[in-house]
Design a protein around this motif. Structure first.
Motif, PDB file in Angstrom:
ATOM      1  N   SER A   3       0.834  -1.213   0.000  1.00 21.15           N
ATOM      2  CA  SER A   3       0.000   0.000   0.000  1.00 21.15           C
ATOM      3  C   SER A   3       0.866   1.259   0.000  1.00 21.15           C
ATOM      4  CB  SER A   3      -0.923   0.011   1.222  1.00 21.15           C
ATOM      5  OG  SER A   3      -1.833  -1.065   1.135  1.00 21.15           O
TER       6      SER A   3
ATOM      7  N   ASP B 273      -6.434  -0.259  -4.421  1.00 21.05           N
ATOM      8  CA  ASP B 273      -5.788  -1.006  -3.339  1.00 21.05           C
ATOM      9  C   ASP B 273      -6.821  -1.942  -2.734  1.00 21.05           C
ATOM     10  OD1 ASP B 273      -4.612  -1.900  -0.938  1.00 21.05           O
ATOM     11  OD2 ASP B 273      -3.484  -0.033  -0.706  1.00 21.05           O
TER      12      ASP B 273
ATOM     13  N   ASP C  91      -7.064  -2.903   0.088  1.00 17.31           N
ATOM     14  CA  ASP C  91      -7.466  -2.447   1.425  1.00 17.31           C
ATOM     15  C   ASP C  91      -8.732  -1.593   1.389  1.00 17.31           C
ATOM     16  OD1 ASP C  91      -5.171  -3.673   2.245  1.00 17.31           O
ATOM     17  OD2 ASP C  91      -4.085  -1.828   2.754  1.00 17.31           O
TER      18      ASP C  91
HETATM   19 MG    MG Z   1      -2.061  -2.773   2.274  1.00 15.96          MG
END
Ligand code: MG
Ligand code: ADP
Length: 570
Positions: A263, A352, A354
């Motif tokens: 990330s 991402d 996430d």
């Molecule tokens: Mg990450």
């Protein structure tokens, strides 16, 4: 022009009178080495502080002309001066009475270096600095002597310690000009090299904390080092030959174990559309200016967006080729954000895991077997990402630690291991061949980019009560626009309050001068950007504000797209 003695006399004269008498100091005053303009006097000690400008001629600043060249260099120097002025002002500001009495401040740039209005550096080295001051009062009675000290002692002292070549280290000044110039040159070189991003060897990517954008300390940060086979060397005007990792156009995956720095790399690309101050660590980490971060944002509103390439046959929903909702789900919000980004001209999408909706990203073989396609409205991104590039030239960079299904569609695969990137495309190909996913491709049609939407002027109303224009930025991330409130906290590429202020002002300008019920959104964005390019950020607001910073069409669009009252033609 009235001089300092006149100003002191005026302030002595109005000492002890009601606050409104401060209006007498509006206008220009000539000081020994500069001109002070009092543009706006606050209505009372508790209101937003008064707006001032100092104009310092070149023979006083003595800034070296070659570092003040219009464009990259002047912008870099302007950011340095603004940061200095702001920090000197913080040192002398103190409570001198009621409310904001005695405050002195300037909008200070963060890690990003953007064209801004706080400090403008002219080609000959003259400087205009815009700042605010809380004119002192006891209760609502003017404290004339305190005001005189603030304006005739503190302001010249701050200015002398921040805007003059004699107060600045020559190397520092040069660096701010040249580093900024190199970053612009580097970004400009990407296209020719077939790249969408570049991260220099030796860059510091991680930040100090989740809420502190300064670089992680040198002892803890692992410096960036390119994977050998992705290393490219680029020649820059000041730094000379620089080597680092080039991310090619196409579909790129960033894979690797949790906490290995995936990330952080994506965040660097996200911010790489802007330049960074010397010492940031990301000075030579840049991405294509058309790079847009996309994420899931359940709860956002969506207005008339064609999300049919990704989503169709929603239960009890009308058509998804004109999808509107006051409350999007994770997957529909992500689909809408992608379609909006394409409409605004995005060339690179960043996603991402996430912050993505899993069901939007993938649907594996077993789920395909359990839930038949007829009962699943979503065509996952894995089945669309290739067409986006092959048919429309729109690249994607995806952080994905959890799904190998993407290996089949990637051009480049980078594995992060203990913060170090490795180029593993070949291995990924071999694994794809050895372990087929068995997936059935869910998209057979080509990816049709829909016609742009046309926003209706009446749906964008900046008025509130008797005020024609009532627009205010809150917490740097929220715009109160008329009686609407626009939440921009999920728009990751808005990086400062000054940018939000400029976007808010641009929305008003767009509404007043461009929206006519016939102009498509991309043309509106382009028109605003042209006005700013030709007339400067001051074209957005004629009050000579010092709190505006440059923004991209994508962020302006993201604000427009999140107005809950928005309506589009058709
Ligand atoms: Mg990450
Ligand atoms: P991932 O997305 O792979 O789970 P992150 O990018 O979130 O990993 O990074 C995990 C942690 O490691 C974060 O706290 C981040 O600040 C830190 N980190 C990332 N890159 C580096 C680096 N190059 N050197 C030191 N720490 C790093």
């Amino acid at each position: 022009m009235r001089n300092v003695a006149d100003l002191e006399q005026t302030l002595g004269h109005i000492d002890g009178r009601g606050y409104k008498a401060y209006r007498e100091i509006r206008g220009a005053w000539s000081f020994p080495h500069f001109q002070l303009h009092v543009d706006h006097v606050q209505g009372d000690p508790f209101a937003a502080p008064s707006r001032l400008r100092a104009i310092v001629p070149a023979e006083v600043t003595r800034l070296p002309q070659e570092e003040c060249r219009p464009g990259s260099r002047a912008v870099g120097v302007g950011a340095l001066l603004a940061r200095r002025f702001a920090s000197e002002a913080r040192r002398v500001a103190r409570h001198r009475g009621s409310g904001k009495s005695g405050s002195l401040s300037m909008e200070s740039p963060g890690q990003e270096v953007l064209p801004q209005t706080a400090v403008r550096v002219d080609r000959d080295g003259a400087v205009e600095a815009r700042f605010t001051a809380g004119l002192p009062a006891a209760g609502r009675r003017i404290l004339g002597r305190q005001a005189a000290y603030l304006l005739t002692q503190d302001v010249p002292a701050v200015l002398g310690a921040s805007l003059l070549a004699s107060a600045l280290n020559e190397d520092t000044l040069r660096k701010h000009a040249r580093v900024n110039e190199d970053a612009d040159a580097l970004r400009g070189a990407l296209g020719r090299l077939g790249l969408i991003a570049f991260i220099a060897d030796g860059a510091t990517l991680p930040r100090r904390t989740g809420v502190d954008e300064r670089p992680l300390d040198a002892a803890s940060a692992v410096l960036f080092r390119s994977a050998t086979s992705l290393r490219v060397t680029i020649s820059l005007p000041n730094a000379g030959e620089v080597s680092g990792m080039g991310i090619p156009k196409g579909v790129t995956l960033i894979v690797g174990g949790g906490f290995h720095g995936k990330s952080t790399v994506l965040r660097t690309l996200e911010r790489g559309v802007y330049n960074h101050r010397p010492g940031d660590g990301r000075e030579l980490a840049v991405s294509d200016p058309g790079t847009v971060k996309v994420r899931a944002e359940d709860g956002r509103s969506v207005t008339g967006v064609d999300i049919s390439p990704f989503i169709s046959n929603l239960p009890r929903q009308k058509d998804t080729w004109r999808f509107s909702t006051p409350n999007a789900s994770g997957s529909t919000s992500q689909a809408a954000s992608i379609m909006e980004a394409l409409e605004s001209g995005a060339r690179v999408l960043l996603i991402d895991e996430d912050t993505a909706a899993t069901n939007f990203m993938i649907r594996d073989r077993r789920m395909q077997a359990l839930v038949p396609k007829a009962a699943e409205p979503i065509t996952p991104f894995v089945d669309r990402v290739r067409a986006l590039y092959d048919q429309h030239g729109v690249s994607s960079v995806l952080v994905l630690g959890g799904s190998g299904d993407y290996l089949d569609v990637a051009d480049t695969v980078v594995a992060m291991q203990e913060y170090v990137p490795h180029h593993v495309t070949e291995r990924a190909r071999a694994i794809s061949a050895e372990w087929p996913t068995g997936r059935i491709r869910e998209a057979t049609s080509s990816f049709a980019v829909p016609p742009p939407r046309i926003p209706l002027p009446r749906s964008l109303d900046p008025s509130r009560g008797r005020k024609q224009v009532s627009v205010k930025v809150r917490d740097g991330r929220r715009i109160d626009f008329g009686s609407e409130s626009i939440d921009l906290s999920t728009v990751d590429q808005i990086v400062s309050r000054a940018q939000t202020e400029a976007i808010a002002a641009a929305m008003v300008l767009a509404r007043q001068r461009i929206l006519d019920g016939h102009t498509p959104l991309p043309d509106i964005l382009q028109r605003v950007m042209e006005i700013v390019a030709q007339e400067g950020l001051d074209a957005l607001d004629h009050r000579r504000r010092g709190d505006l910073a440059a923004f991209r069409p994508f962020e302006l669009a993201s604000a427009l797209n999140r107005i809950r009252s928005l309506q589009v033609a058709g």
